[in-house]
Enzyme design. Structure first.
Site, PDB file in Angstrom:
ATOM      1  N   GLU A 179       6.833  -2.258   7.202  1.00 53.72           N
ATOM      2  CA  GLU A 179       5.900  -1.796   7.741  1.00 53.72           C
ATOM      3  C   GLU A 179       6.457  -2.619   9.308  1.00 53.72           C
ATOM      4  OE1 GLU A 179       2.145   0.868   6.657  1.00 53.72           O
ATOM      5  OE2 GLU A 179       2.075  -1.605   7.959  1.00 53.72           O
ATOM      6  N   GLU A 370       4.723   4.431   0.608  1.00 57.77           N
ATOM      7  CA  GLU A 370       3.554   4.121   0.128  1.00 57.77           C
ATOM      8  C   GLU A 370       2.837   5.468   0.913  1.00 57.77           C
ATOM      9  OE1 GLU A 370       0.989   0.806   2.179  1.00 57.77           O
ATOM     10  OE2 GLU A 370       3.038  -0.103   2.173  1.00 57.77           O
TER      11      GLU A 370
HETATM   12  C1  BG6 Z   1       0.209   0.019   5.087  1.00 58.81           C
HETATM   13  C2  BG6 Z   1       0.440  -2.046   4.064  1.00 58.81           C
HETATM   14  O1  BG6 Z   1      -0.215  -1.136   6.232  1.00 58.81           O
HETATM   15  O2  BG6 Z   1      -1.353   0.275   4.492  1.00 58.81           O
HETATM   16  C3  BG6 Z   1      -0.485  -1.692   2.909  1.00 58.81           C
HETATM   17  O3  BG6 Z   1       1.812  -1.931   4.583  1.00 58.81           O
HETATM   18  C4  BG6 Z   1      -1.130  -1.552   3.777  1.00 58.81           C
HETATM   19  O4  BG6 Z   1      -0.212  -3.241   3.094  1.00 58.81           O
HETATM   20  C5  BG6 Z   1      -2.080   0.130   3.011  1.00 58.81           C
HETATM   21  O5  BG6 Z   1      -2.548  -2.227   2.203  1.00 58.81           O
HETATM   22  C6  BG6 Z   1      -3.074   0.589   3.745  1.00 58.81           C
HETATM   23  O6  BG6 Z   1      -3.648   0.348   4.451  1.00 58.81           O
HETATM   24  P1  BG6 Z   1      -5.345  -0.891   4.479  1.00 58.81           P
HETATM   25  O7  BG6 Z   1      -5.883  -1.272   5.899  1.00 58.81           O
HETATM   26  O8  BG6 Z   1      -6.507   0.654   3.354  1.00 58.81           O
HETATM   27  O9  BG6 Z   1      -4.622  -1.547   3.308  1.00 58.81           O
END
Ligand code: BG6
Length: 472
Positions: A179, A370
Site C-alpha cells: 500500500e 487483500e
Molecule cells: C491494509 C493493510 O491496509 O488493510 C493491512 O495492508 C491491514 O496490513 C488491512 O491489516 C486491514 O485493515 P485493518 O485496519 O482492519 O487491519
C-alpha cells in the site's frame, strides 16, 4: 469460461501483524512494533506523536502477534488444507537486518523465512513476498528520519539483494512496498516519518514517496538481473472514488481523489510522473528533489504486474457530508451501501469497477492481494465460529471478480484474501477485529491459548478453491 486453471487462490498476511516474537532470533525493533493499541495509536501512526521505543503506559499488540513465529508450521498446514495455491506474506526487515545498516544479514532471520518457505513447498503453496509491509527499522528512523532520506534506498536494496539471492529457490513473485499510497495517510506506520512543528508535511511525504518509487524501480532492476524468472509487482490501497452526486463539482473531486491514489501506480507501472502530478506538486511547492538519473530509472524499470487491496469504494463530495470510515481513511457516507461493524462500506460491485478501472488504465496483469471483512466473531461453547457474514462478504466479492474476468476480460493472476488466520488489525491494533478462516484464541487483553480453530468459512473457502471458484 471461469477462472483460468492457473489462477492463484490463497490468503495474505503481514509479518508485523502475525509473527510476534519481536525480541527473538536476533530481530531488531521497527516502527510497526511501537504503534500502540488504544487512543494514542492514531497520533503515532500519522507521525504526530514520536514513539521510537516501547513504554510502560501502552500496550503493543504486534509484540506477540498471533505467534506465527512459533506456529508457522500449523498455520501453513491449515492453508494447505484449504488448498491454497499462494500465500502472500511479508518479511520483517529487522529479522534480516536488525538495525537496517549492518553489512551482513542476520542468519537466524534468514533461516526463519527459509523454514517458512519450506513448509509452503510441502503443500505446493507458492509464496508471494511483500518486501516491506509497512516496516522500517527504528535505527534508520532515528538516524535518517525514515524514507525522507535518500540513503534509505541503499539500505532497502541491500535487503532486496539478500532476499533475491538467498530465497532464489523458493520465491519468484515479489511486491516492493505494501500500500505505497498509505504514506499519505499513515506516514509513520507506512514510511517511518515523523514531523516537526510547522514542517511542511506534504513536502516530506512526497519526497519520501519519491525515494520509495526509486527504490521500487531499482528493486525491479535487481530482481530481473538476479533471476530472470522473478516477477515484481507494486501494491496500492485501491477502491474506486465515486462522485457523491452527478454535480460536476462532486465528479471533479472524485477524479482528484482517484488521481492522488493512482499517482504512485502511474509512476511504477508507466514509468514517469504523470502530468497532473507534476503540475499540482509544483504549484504547491512540494515537487520532490530528484537526482539526475531518476527519470531514466523510473522509465526503464516499471513493474511486471499490479496488485492492490480492496476493502471498500469511496464516495467523494465537494461539500461537507456525513462521513464513513474505510481502509485508513474516511470519505462521504454512501447512502446506497451497507457497512461493516467498523463502519467500512461493503461494495462488491465496487471491486468489479475498480478492477476495470485499473486494468483500463495500465493494461498489465492484476492481482487482488487483500480483500476481506473485519468482524467480531463469537465462538460457541466448542470454540466454533459460524461466520456466515464473512462468507456472504467474500462470496459477493468473488462473484464480482469473476464477472470482471469472465465478462470484462480483466487479466487477473490471483486472489489472496485478508487474512487466512486471525491477526492484529493494522488500523486499530485490535485483536477483536478478525478476518480469518481460522479463529485464534487470543483476546483483546492478550489472554488466550493461541489455539487455532477452523471457522465455517474455512470449509467454504476450501470448496471455492477446490472448484476453482465455481462453487460459491
Ligand atoms: C491494509 C493493510 O491496509 O488493510 C493491512 O495492508 C491491514 O496490513 C488491512 O491489516 C486491514 O485493515 P485493518 O485496519 O482492519 O487491519
Amino acid at each position: 469460461m471461469g477462472f483460468p486453471v492457473e489462477f492463484l487462490w490463497g490468503g495474505a498476511s503481514a509479518a508485523n501483524q502475525c509473527e510476534g516474537g519481536i525480541f527473538e532470533g536476533g530481530r531488531g525493533l521497527a516502527n510497526v512494533d511501537v504503534c500502540p493499541s488504544g487512543p494514542d495509536r492514531n497520533a503515532v501512526i500519522i507521525g504526530h506523536r514520536k514513539m521510537f521505543q516501547m513504554d510502560e503506559e501502552h500496550q503493543y499488540p504486534a509484540a506477540g502477534g498471533v505467534d506465527f513465529y512459533h506456529r508457522y508450521r500449523e498455520d501453513i498446514q491449515l492453508m494447505g488444507e484449504m488448498g491454497f495455491k499462494v500465500y502472500r506474506m511479508s518479511i520483517a526487515w529487522t529479522r534480516i537486518f536488525p538495525n537496517g545498516e549492518e553489512e551482513m544479514p542476520n542468519e537466524e532471520g534468514i533461516a526463519f523465512y527459509e523454514h517458512v518457505f519450506q513448509e509452503c513447498r510441502k503443500y505446493r503453496i507458492k509464496p508471494l513476498v511483500t518486501i516491506s509491509h509497512f516496516d522500517c527499522p527504528i535505527h534508520l528512523i532515528e538516524k535518517y528520519g525514515g524514507w525522507r532520506d535518500r540513503r534509505m534506498i541503499d539500505h532497502y536494496l541491500r535487503l532486496c539483494r539478500v532476499l533475491f539471492e538467498r530465497y532464489r529457490d523458493y520465491v519468484t513473485h515479489w511486491l516492493t512496498f505494501n500500500e505505497i499510497n498509505m504514506i499519505l495517510h499513515a506516514p509513520f506506520m507506512g514510511a517511518g516519518l515523523c514531523f516537526g512543528n510547522g514542517e511542511n508535511e506534504e513536502q516530506v511525504k512526497y519526497q519520501a514517496a519519491h525515494h520509495e518509487l526509486i527504490a521500487s524501480a531499482l528493486a525491479v532492476k535487481l530482481a530481473h538481473e538476479m533471476n530472470p524468472e522473478n516477477k515484481v509487482g507494486c501494491m496500492f490501497a485501491a477502491g474506486a472514488a465515486y462522485p457523491y452526486s452527478c454535480r460536476p463539482q462532486d465528479v471533479w473531486e472524485a477524479l482528484l481523489t482517484d488521481q492522488e491514489n493512482y499517482f504512485f501506480v502511474d509512476v511504477q507501472a508507466r514509468g514517469y510522473y504523470p502530468s497532473y502530478a507534476v503540475k499540482r506538486l509544483q504549484k504547491k511547492g512540494v515537487y520532490p528533489v530528484m537526482d539526475g538519473g531518476d527519470e531514466k530509472l523510473l522509465r526503464e524499470y516499471p513493474v511486471d504486474f499490479i496488485s492492490f487491496s480492496y476493502y471498500n469504494s469511496r464516495c467523494i463530495a465537494a461539500e461537507e457530508q456525513e462521513t464513513a470510515e474505510g481502509n485508513l481513511f474516511k470519505s462521504a457516507k454512501n447512502p446506497y451501501l451497507k457497512f461493516s461493524e467498523w463502519g467500512w462500506p461493503i461494495d462488491p460491485l465496487g471491486l468489479r469497477i475498480t478492477l476495470n478501472q485499473v486494468y483500463d488504465r495500465y493494461q498489465k496483469p492484476l492481482f487482488i492481494v487483500e480483500n476481506g471483512l473485519g468482524a467480531l466473531d463469537c465462538p460457541d461453547a466448542d470454540g466454533y465460529v459460524s461466520d456466515d457474514y464473512r462468507i456472504d462478504y467474500l462470496r459477493e466479492h468473488i462473484r464480482a471478480m469473476k464477472a470482471a474476468v469472465e465478462e470484462d476480460g480483466v487479466d487477473l493472476m490471483g486472489y489472496t484474501s485478508w487474512a487466512p488466520i486471525d491477526l492484529i488489525s493494522a488500523g486499530t491494533g485490535e485483536m477483536k477485529k478478525r478476518y480469518g478462516y481460522v479463529y485464534v484464541d487470543r483476546q483483546e487483553d492478550g489472554s488466550g491459548t493461541l489455539n487455532r480453530i477452523r471457522k465455517k468459512s474455512f470449509y467454504w473457502y476450501q470448496r471455492v478453491i477446490e472448484s476453482n471458484g465455481e462453487v460459491l
